[in-house]
Enzyme design. Structure first.
Site, mmCIF file in Angstrom:
data_model
loop_
_atom_site.group_PDB
_atom_site.id
_atom_site.type_symbol
_atom_site.label_atom_id
_atom_site.label_comp_id
_atom_site.label_asym_id
_atom_site.label_seq_id
_atom_site.Cartn_x
_atom_site.Cartn_y
_atom_site.Cartn_z
ATOM 1 N N GLY A 1 0.831 -1.211 0.000
ATOM 2 C CA GLY A 1 0.000 0.000 0.000
ATOM 3 C C GLY A 1 0.855 1.247 0.000
ATOM 4 O O GLY A 1 2.075 1.177 -0.165
ATOM 5 N N ASN A 2 0.220 2.393 0.179
ATOM 6 C CA ASN A 2 0.973 3.649 0.263
ATOM 7 C C ASN A 2 0.337 4.547 1.321
ATOM 8 O O ASN A 2 -0.667 4.208 1.927
ATOM 9 C CB ASN A 2 1.048 4.332 -1.112
ATOM 10 N N ARG A 3 0.962 5.706 1.521
ATOM 11 C CA ARG A 3 0.580 6.548 2.663
ATOM 12 C C ARG A 3 -0.588 7.488 2.392
ATOM 13 O O ARG A 3 -0.919 8.321 3.234
ATOM 14 C CB ARG A 3 1.768 7.440 3.051
#
Ligand code: CTP
Length: 429
Positions: A225-227
């Protein structure tokens, strides 16, 4: 069409100044607004501000303009009563049915829908007395919004912030359009989904907004995932709603709930997002790709959870490229034909960039705009502590037609407003 009347009640909290922006939104969309502050609210923002912005006389007491019987007239004539900020004190007085000043008299006298947007410190919001008051009010049909989560008056953060003026405005429109609301909806009052009659620079337009970060599944319990928090896309959707657009909102993973009033589609991975966006974009006027789409996904998805080996080794994860959703849609539009003609005439992208020794953030942004071919690109400088999950967001908007870049420094709402303004300008060229 008769002008709709709003009573804007303002409680005595620091967030009272934000009610001025809410008042402007109502005025810009053609509402008659009577502002009724409490005495404490006037300590924060004075009468002249409310009178100048509303164009109507303002008082907090029942002992002025007594001949006009204001203490019942305002409530009786209102199509909706909107309280922002609703302090703990005001919620308590309303729940107890007190009639101590003009605002609490108005709340007792009105049969119109009532919307309260609370703002207070987290401890006060979570206090059992406030919880009970909110429950009492909701059980009587009062629409009490949940406060936003974020920075409070001091250095503390938590639930208790006044929701953004655009969010309160959008909630008020839905309330006015709901069956049983008093009065026929006037221009600008129908919910954005049924755009007929909506006013504002994007009235009659459909805007697709993507938000949040995609999650690329690895096995049933793990993902890459990412932030991205989704906040920027949420802000764009709210501003577009307030500008009169119908908003189709495609949400990947977000830290916050989707805004009310949008047509919501959830998407987990980049491939799901691609599918949802290509559906939503058909027949839409504008696409804003605020989602952080993963460029790569694991090549293999295993149906069973990946287990540790006894030999102490670790698996190698092979990645494959995801489609570039934005670039593919721009290309499909350029290819023309019936399918291309049906795609949004304005496509906006967001670029999160870090500069380096070779090129600046803006150089990278300009190259990305050319590569992707979108009509405008909002360029942010990122780092671990910058942009992701933060409420502020400095950005530069670049245009494909080479018109002057627009620089915005401020909150994500400020950036969202600048993006929507830029979209309106590009649409008018
Ligand atoms: N985007 C997209 N599909 C992807 C990646 C990005 O549609 N697979 C969109 C994003 O929603 C955003 C814009 O493209 O609006 C730019 O995203 P960014 O991640 O900055 O661009 P990348 O193409 O991933 O470029 P980079 O190589 O710098 O990561």
């Amino acid at each position: 069409m008769t002008q709709q009347r709003i009573v804007l009640g303002v409680g005595g909290g620091i967030a009272a100044y934000k009610a001025a922006s809410l008042l402007r939104l109502f005025k810009e969309h053609g509402f008659h607004v009577d502002v009724v502050p409490t005495a404490a609210a006037l300590e924060f923002v004075g009468k002249p501000t409310w009178e100048a912005l509303s164009g109507n006389p303002v008082t907090d007491t029942v002992f002025e303009a007594v001949d006009a019987v204001n203490h019942v007239r305002l409530g009786q004539q209102a199509d909706a009563v909107i309280i922002a900020p609703a302090t703990a004190d005001l919620l308590a007085k309303a729940a107890a049915g007190m009639a101590a000043d003009l605002l609490t008299n108005t709340l007792l006298a009105t049969r119109a829908p009532v919307l309260m947007a609370p703002a207070m410190h987290t401890e006060m919001w979570e206090h059992p007395a406030t919880r009970t008051n909110v429950e009492t009010l909701r059980s009587r049909g009062v629409h009490v919004l949940d406060p936003a989560v974020g920075r409070l008056t001091g250095r503390d953060t938590g639930p208790g912030r006044l929701p953004d003026p655009e969010a309160i405005y959008a909630a008020a429109l839905r309330l006015l359009a709901a069956p049983g609301a008093s009065g026929a909806p006037a221009a600008g009052v129908s919910p954005a989904q049924d755009t007929p009659g909506a006013s504002g620079p994007l009235a009659g337009r459909t805007v697709v907004v993507t938000a949040g970060g995609t999650r690329e599944p690895l096995d049933p319990v793990r993902f890459l995932g990412n932030r991205s928090s989704g906040k920027q896309g949420i802000a764009v959707a709210r501003v577009a709603l307030a500008a009169g657009a119908a908003v189709r909102f495609v949400a990947a993973h977000m830290d916050e709930p989707a805004p009310e009033g949008v047509e919501l589609t959830r998407a987990g991975s980049a491939l799901e997002l691609q599918h949802a966006v290509s559906e939503a974009a058909r027949g839409a006027d504008v696409l804003v790709m605020a989602a952080a789409v993963a460029d790569f996904r694991p090549a293999d998805y295993t149906e069973a959870k990946i287990k540790k080996d006894d030999d102490g080794g670790a698996p190698t994860i092979r990645l494959v490229r995801n489609p570039d959703i934005l670039a593919d849609l721009v290309e499909a539009r350029a290819a023309g034909g019936r399918a291309g003609a049906d795609l949004p005439s304005i496509i906006a992208g967001f670029a999160a960039e870090t500069g380096d020794g070779a090129s600046s953030v803006l150089d990278y942004g300009r190259r990305k705009l050319q590569r992707k071919g979108c009509d405008l690109l909002v360029v942010n400088e990122v780092g671990v502590d910058r942009t992701f999950g933060q409420d502020t967001n400095d950005a530069t908007i670049l245009f494909r037609d080479d018109s002057d870049p627009v620089r915005v420094a401020g909150t994500k709402d400020d950036v969202a407003r600048a993006v929507v303004d830029a979209i309106v300008r590009v649409g008018n060229r």
